[in-house]
Design a protein around this motif. Sequence first.
Motif, PDB file in Angstrom:
ATOM      1  N   LYS A  24      -7.628   5.567  11.250  1.00 17.96           N
ATOM      2  CA  LYS A  24      -8.273   4.392  10.676  1.00 17.96           C
ATOM      3  C   LYS A  24      -7.468   3.159  11.092  1.00 17.96           C
ATOM      4  CE  LYS A  24     -10.262   4.779   6.735  1.00 17.96           C
ATOM      5  NZ  LYS A  24     -10.607   4.918   5.284  1.00 17.96           N
TER       6      LYS A  24
ATOM      7  N   ALA B 184      -6.779  -3.166   1.236  1.00 17.06           N
ATOM      8  CA  ALA B 184      -6.962  -2.168   0.172  1.00 17.06           C
ATOM      9  C   ALA B 184      -8.438  -1.852  -0.040  1.00 17.06           C
ATOM     10  CB  ALA B 184      -6.332  -2.671  -1.120  1.00 17.06           C
ATOM     11  N   ARG B 185      -9.274  -2.866   0.025  1.00 14.27           N
ATOM     12  CA  ARG B 185     -10.713  -2.638  -0.167  1.00 14.27           C
ATOM     13  C   ARG B 185     -11.322  -1.903   1.022  1.00 14.27           C
ATOM     14  NH1 ARG B 185     -12.069  -8.733  -1.781  1.00 14.27           N
ATOM     15  NH2 ARG B 185     -14.257  -8.117  -1.598  1.00 14.27           N
TER      16      ARG B 185
ATOM     17  N   LEU C 214      -9.831   0.248   2.852  1.00 16.50           N
ATOM     18  CA  LEU C 214      -9.375   1.632   2.836  1.00 16.50           C
ATOM     19  C   LEU C 214     -10.280   2.543   2.011  1.00 16.50           C
ATOM     20  CD1 LEU C 214      -5.487   1.315   2.610  1.00 16.50           C
ATOM     21  CD2 LEU C 214      -6.855   2.111   4.538  1.00 16.50           C
ATOM     22  N   LYS C 215     -11.089   1.955   1.151  1.00 17.11           N
ATOM     23  CA  LYS C 215     -12.030   2.751   0.362  1.00 17.11           C
ATOM     24  C   LYS C 215     -13.208   3.232   1.203  1.00 17.11           C
ATOM     25  CE  LYS C 215     -10.998   0.065  -3.821  1.00 17.11           C
ATOM     26  NZ  LYS C 215     -11.564  -0.830  -4.871  1.00 17.11           N
ATOM     27  N   LEU C 216     -13.321   2.654   2.399  1.00 16.90           N
ATOM     28  CA  LEU C 216     -14.469   2.909   3.264  1.00 16.90           C
ATOM     29  C   LEU C 216     -14.143   3.985   4.292  1.00 16.90           C
ATOM     30  CD1 LEU C 216     -17.321   1.848   4.254  1.00 16.90           C
ATOM     31  CD2 LEU C 216     -16.031   0.303   5.745  1.00 16.90           C
ATOM     32  N   SER C 217     -15.111   4.863   4.564  1.00 18.76           N
ATOM     33  CA  SER C 217     -15.004   5.781   5.693  1.00 18.76           C
ATOM     34  C   SER C 217     -15.547   5.063   6.917  1.00 18.76           C
ATOM     35  CB  SER C 217     -15.811   7.055   5.428  1.00 18.76           C
ATOM     36  OG  SER C 217     -15.811   7.893   6.565  1.00 18.76           O
TER      37      SER C 217
ATOM     38  N   ILE D 106       0.823  -1.210   0.000  1.00 20.48           N
ATOM     39  CA  ILE D 106       0.000   0.000   0.000  1.00 20.48           C
ATOM     40  C   ILE D 106       0.856   1.259   0.000  1.00 20.48           C
ATOM     41  CG2 ILE D 106      -1.744   1.280   1.314  1.00 20.48           C
ATOM     42  CD1 ILE D 106      -2.596  -1.473   2.486  1.00 20.48           C
TER      43      ILE D 106
END
Length: 253
Positions: free
Chosen positions: A119, A148-149, A151-154, A26
């Motif tokens: 996070k 990685a997936r 990390l797309k989330l808040s 990442i």
Amino acid sequence: MRILVTNDDGIHAPGLETLERIARTISEDVWIVAPSEENSGAGHSLSLADPIRFRKIAERRFEVAGTPTDCVVMAARKILPGDPDLVLSGVNRGQNIADDVTYSGTIAAAMEGTQLGFKSIALSQVTGIHGNGFSYDVAEKHGAAIVARLLKLSFGPGILMNVNFPDCRPDEVQGVEVTRQGKRDVNLLHVDERTDMRGNNYYWLGFKRERGNPPLGTDLWAVFNRRISVTPLHMNLTQLEAMDAVRAVLDQP
């Protein structure tokens, strides 16, 4: 992205090396701050009665004489050049599911990261369920994609992610399941009594490794069925549904 990698198994744990490799898929800005000794079962403990010392052992790699919580605090307040964008804790040797979340130093490190506003994701490699021996192969194979997936989330305030990888071969993984925290059979908690050379009793605490029949949708069900479990956890432990009943009892004369 600056990533803090920590754990509760200690600075020399193989799972920490696995997580470092995941983090480096990442970002190149990866910092390792982990306990100098194993802290499994430490929970969200903070050292208040003892001094905390840390030592640089390599570039961006530090060991802390303290708990996983201490590691995150020291990393954020003293060691790193600035706040981390992401805290990754693990990869723990053994599952952190069901009631484990209240004992786990792995999850506690992610909790502290969350509490400080970062996070945070806890990752654990299940063992002892499918009888395949132990390795970090599933975490190694699937961990980077899961992180990685996510990390797309808040995540939102007070929320952390608890990821558990099943103990099967990487090609046997049956997918990813978003789960709720399960409940372990309390009878699996075992106290092993032994006797030392002076005739004095001493004890080991541990959990028996037995399969059960947990409810669908729980973290237990997911790993029993060779699925990667992802459980959103919340720092606020208030049971909102119980408040009215408690209030009614306390308001009585």
